[in-house]
Design an enzyme around this catalytic site. Structure first.
Site, PDB file in Angstrom:
ATOM      1  N   GLY A  44       0.797  -1.225   0.000  1.00 31.58           N
ATOM      2  CA  GLY A  44       0.000   0.000   0.000  1.00 31.58           C
ATOM      3  C   GLY A  44       0.833   1.279   0.000  1.00 31.58           C
ATOM      4  O   GLY A  44       1.860   1.366   0.668  1.00 31.58           O
ATOM      5  N   CYS A 128      -8.340  -1.267   5.328  1.00 31.18           N
ATOM      6  CA  CYS A 128      -7.223  -1.570   6.231  1.00 31.18           C
ATOM      7  C   CYS A 128      -7.685  -1.452   7.687  1.00 31.18           C
ATOM      8  O   CYS A 128      -8.169  -0.405   8.102  1.00 31.18           O
ATOM      9  CB  CYS A 128      -6.055  -0.622   5.984  1.00 31.18           C
ATOM     10  SG  CYS A 128      -4.663  -0.993   7.086  1.00 31.18           S
ATOM     11  N   LYS A 164     -10.853  -2.826  -3.098  1.00 33.25           N
ATOM     12  CA  LYS A 164     -10.543  -3.903  -2.146  1.00 33.25           C
ATOM     13  C   LYS A 164     -11.483  -3.816  -0.961  1.00 33.25           C
ATOM     14  O   LYS A 164     -11.467  -2.839  -0.200  1.00 33.25           O
ATOM     15  CB  LYS A 164      -9.090  -3.781  -1.695  1.00 33.25           C
ATOM     16  CG  LYS A 164      -8.708  -4.795  -0.641  1.00 33.25           C
ATOM     17  CD  LYS A 164      -7.481  -5.533  -1.010  1.00 33.25           C
ATOM     18  CE  LYS A 164      -7.042  -6.487   0.055  1.00 33.25           C
ATOM     19  NZ  LYS A 164      -5.599  -6.625   0.082  1.00 33.25           N
ATOM     20  N   THR A 192      -7.780  -8.291   5.582  1.00 31.10           N
ATOM     21  CA  THR A 192      -7.648  -9.010   6.853  1.00 31.10           C
ATOM     22  C   THR A 192      -8.851  -8.728   7.768  1.00 31.10           C
ATOM     23  O   THR A 192      -9.590  -7.762   7.564  1.00 31.10           O
ATOM     24  CB  THR A 192      -6.361  -8.577   7.573  1.00 31.10           C
ATOM     25  OG1 THR A 192      -6.382  -7.148   7.704  1.00 31.10           O
ATOM     26  CG2 THR A 192      -5.123  -8.991   6.808  1.00 31.10           C
ATOM     27  N   GLY A 216      -4.058 -15.473   6.542  1.00 40.70           N
ATOM     28  CA  GLY A 216      -3.510 -16.826   6.490  1.00 40.70           C
ATOM     29  C   GLY A 216      -4.614 -17.868   6.382  1.00 40.70           C
ATOM     30  O   GLY A 216      -5.808 -17.530   6.329  1.00 40.70           O
ATOM     31  N   GLY A 242      -7.198 -14.668   0.536  1.00 41.84           N
ATOM     32  CA  GLY A 242      -7.447 -14.965   1.943  1.00 41.84           C
ATOM     33  C   GLY A 242      -7.040 -16.400   2.221  1.00 41.84           C
ATOM     34  O   GLY A 242      -7.786 -17.329   1.935  1.00 41.84           O
TER      35      GLY A 242
HETATM   36  C1  LIG Z   1       1.861  -7.994   6.544  1.00 45.37           C
HETATM   37  C2  LIG Z   1       0.647  -7.657   5.749  1.00 45.37           C
HETATM   38  C3  LIG Z   1       0.538  -6.382   5.169  1.00 45.37           C
HETATM   39  C4  LIG Z   1      -0.598  -6.046   4.413  1.00 45.37           C
HETATM   40  N1  LIG Z   1      -0.672  -4.816   3.821  1.00 45.37           N
HETATM   41  C5  LIG Z   1      -1.726  -4.513   3.017  1.00 45.37           C
HETATM   42  C6  LIG Z   1      -1.770  -3.277   2.311  1.00 45.37           C
HETATM   43  O1  LIG Z   1      -0.846  -2.458   2.361  1.00 45.37           O
HETATM   44  N2  LIG Z   1      -2.870  -3.023   1.541  1.00 45.37           N
HETATM   45  C7  LIG Z   1      -3.912  -3.931   1.419  1.00 45.37           C
HETATM   46  O2  LIG Z   1      -4.898  -3.665   0.710  1.00 45.37           O
HETATM   47  N3  LIG Z   1      -3.870  -5.119   2.067  1.00 45.37           N
HETATM   48  C8  LIG Z   1      -2.821  -5.429   2.859  1.00 45.37           C
HETATM   49  N4  LIG Z   1      -2.778  -6.650   3.494  1.00 45.37           N
HETATM   50  C9  LIG Z   1      -3.887  -7.618   3.312  1.00 45.37           C
HETATM   51  C10 LIG Z   1      -3.548  -8.666   2.223  1.00 45.37           C
HETATM   52  O3  LIG Z   1      -3.341  -8.042   0.972  1.00 45.37           O
HETATM   53  C11 LIG Z   1      -4.682  -9.725   2.086  1.00 45.37           C
HETATM   54  O4  LIG Z   1      -5.879  -9.063   1.748  1.00 45.37           O
HETATM   55  C12 LIG Z   1      -4.907 -10.519   3.352  1.00 45.37           C
HETATM   56  O5  LIG Z   1      -3.696 -10.733   4.044  1.00 45.37           O
HETATM   57  C13 LIG Z   1      -5.560 -11.869   3.074  1.00 45.37           C
HETATM   58  O6  LIG Z   1      -4.755 -12.683   2.249  1.00 45.37           O
HETATM   59  P1  LIG Z   1      -3.700 -13.769   2.844  1.00 45.37           P
HETATM   60  O7  LIG Z   1      -4.421 -14.537   3.916  1.00 45.37           O
HETATM   61  O8  LIG Z   1      -3.313 -14.616   1.674  1.00 45.37           O
HETATM   62  O9  LIG Z   1      -2.544 -13.000   3.381  1.00 45.37           O
HETATM   63  C14 LIG Z   1      -1.659  -7.005   4.259  1.00 45.37           C
HETATM   64  C15 LIG Z   1      -1.531  -8.266   4.851  1.00 45.37           C
HETATM   65  C16 LIG Z   1      -0.404  -8.607   5.574  1.00 45.37           C
HETATM   66  C17 LIG Z   1      -0.307  -9.986   6.180  1.00 45.37           C
END
Ligand SMILES: Cc1cc2nc3c(=O)[nH]c(=O)nc-3n(C[C@H](O)[C@H](O)[C@H](O)COP(=O)(O)O)c2cc1C
Length: 308
Positions: A44, A128, A164, A192, A216, A242
């Site tokens: 981001g 966020c 998003k 998240t 996760g 997700g």
């Molecule tokens: C460390 C971390 C930083 C993240 N930073 C952003 C971000 O800057 N912008 C955003 O839209 N989502 C952000 N997310 C959310 C992820 O893009 C994603 O939507 C969410 O983690 C679910 O996917 P996952 O379970 O595969 O990680 C972040 C997630 C994590 C774990």
């Protein structure tokens, strides 16, 4: 067999990175080449530089993590000057993830990105959970969601617009429909889920910010449900994410209605995951005699035919 189309762009596979888990493309180059992905989604960006939330900013939980990074990033100017020039080397479509404290900030960011030729898509993060202003407060209010999409759409004339969405709403379909009505080109979900952990030794919350966002494998069934629900009401394409940690997970998201699937948290424990998933997806296509992986997009929605 893995080649696919997304909003007019040809992708070599239906995979991208989840924003914030892959930096700006520089993080995993020892493990696989960025152009093995279909698209790259950046961490981001905000208007001003941000140092993020106080440490600790990560807590491990069963089958997932809680993060409270708080959008640490160098800000728009440094992004334009130092990071954007690195994108041409990747040779795949780039999705830049934008975050504002106010609608005006989203607008300023979108205007700036509109003129950058190496960026294909804007992903507006209105979900966020780790920031005090903007973020999830925007994405859980239908009136503000509509206003943000409308204003950004007016200035973002040369790029495709992806919204998003936050999982922290009772009816995700309502928010997806608002985005479609206001001419968004695609939806990405899920961000998240607000969560916390108590440290038994200190008897205090683990995270410096107290609350963070859960991601996760533990969130995958929620994400699948939401992608399925959104796919059943909108016509615009969906980027599903997700908890993806295997090719089976990618197949599940595609069958639920996602056109592209993002991989995030699971990259931290297995940086070779993208390559492994692609190998397994190819095997699946051969075993199931699919001409193309996109043939299964939304297949879970098709009604059974009854021969009576
Ligand atoms: C460390 C971390 C930083 C993240 N930073 C952003 C971000 O800057 N912008 C955003 O839209 N989502 C952000 N997310 C959310 C992820 O893009 C994603 O939507 C969410 O983690 C679910 O996917 P996952 O379970 O595969 O990680 C972040 C997630 C994590 C774990």
């Amino acid at each position: 067999m893995l080649k696919t189309k997304f909003l007019g762009y040809s992708l070599n596979c239906p995979l991208t990175t989840a924003s914030g888990t892959f930096g700006y493309g520089e993080c995993y180059q020892d493990f696989f080449a960025v152009n093995e992905l279909g698209m790259l989604t950046t961490k981001g960006i905000t208007l001003e530089p941000r140092s993020g939330n106080p440490a600790p900013r990560l807590a491990e939980v069963t089958s997932g993590i809680i993060n409270s990074i708080g959008l640490e990033n160098p800000g728009l100017i440094k992004f334009q000057e130092e990071i954007v020039p690195t994108f041409v080397a990747f040779n795949i479509p780039i999705i830049v993830n934008l975050n504002g404290k106010t609608i005006e900030e989203y607008e300023i960011l979108a205007k700036a990105i509109n003129n950058i030729s190496s960026i294909a898509f804007v992903e507006l993060n209105i979900s966020c959970p780790n920031v005090k202003e903007g973020g999830i407060l925007f994405g859980t209010d239908p009136v503000i969601t509509r206003a943000v999409v409308k204003r950004v759409r007016q200035v973002l004339t040369k790029k495709k617009l992806i919204l998003k969405l936050s999982p922290s709403v009772s009816d995700i379909r309502q928010f997806a429909l608002i985005c479609q009505e206001e001419q968004a080109d695609a939806i990405s979900l899920i961000n998240t889920i607000p969560a916390m952990q108590i440290n038994l030794a200190t008897k205090k919350p683990t995270l410096g910010n107290i609350i963070g966002g859960l991601s996760g494998p533990c969130i995958k069934p929620i994400a699948i449900r939401m992608v399925y629900e959104v796919a059943s009401v909108v016509k615009i394409p969906i980027i599903g994410m997700g908890g993806v940690s295997s090719a089976a997970d990618v197949l599940e998201f595609l069958m639920a209605g996602a056109s592209v699937v993002a991989i995030g948290t699971s990259l931290f424990s297995n940086p070779k995951l993208v390559r492994e998933i692609k190998t397994e997806l190819l095997k699946y296509c051969v075993e199931h005699q699919l001409k193309n992986i996109s043939d299964i997009i939304g297949i879970a929605h098709q009604k059974e035919e009854h021969n009576e």
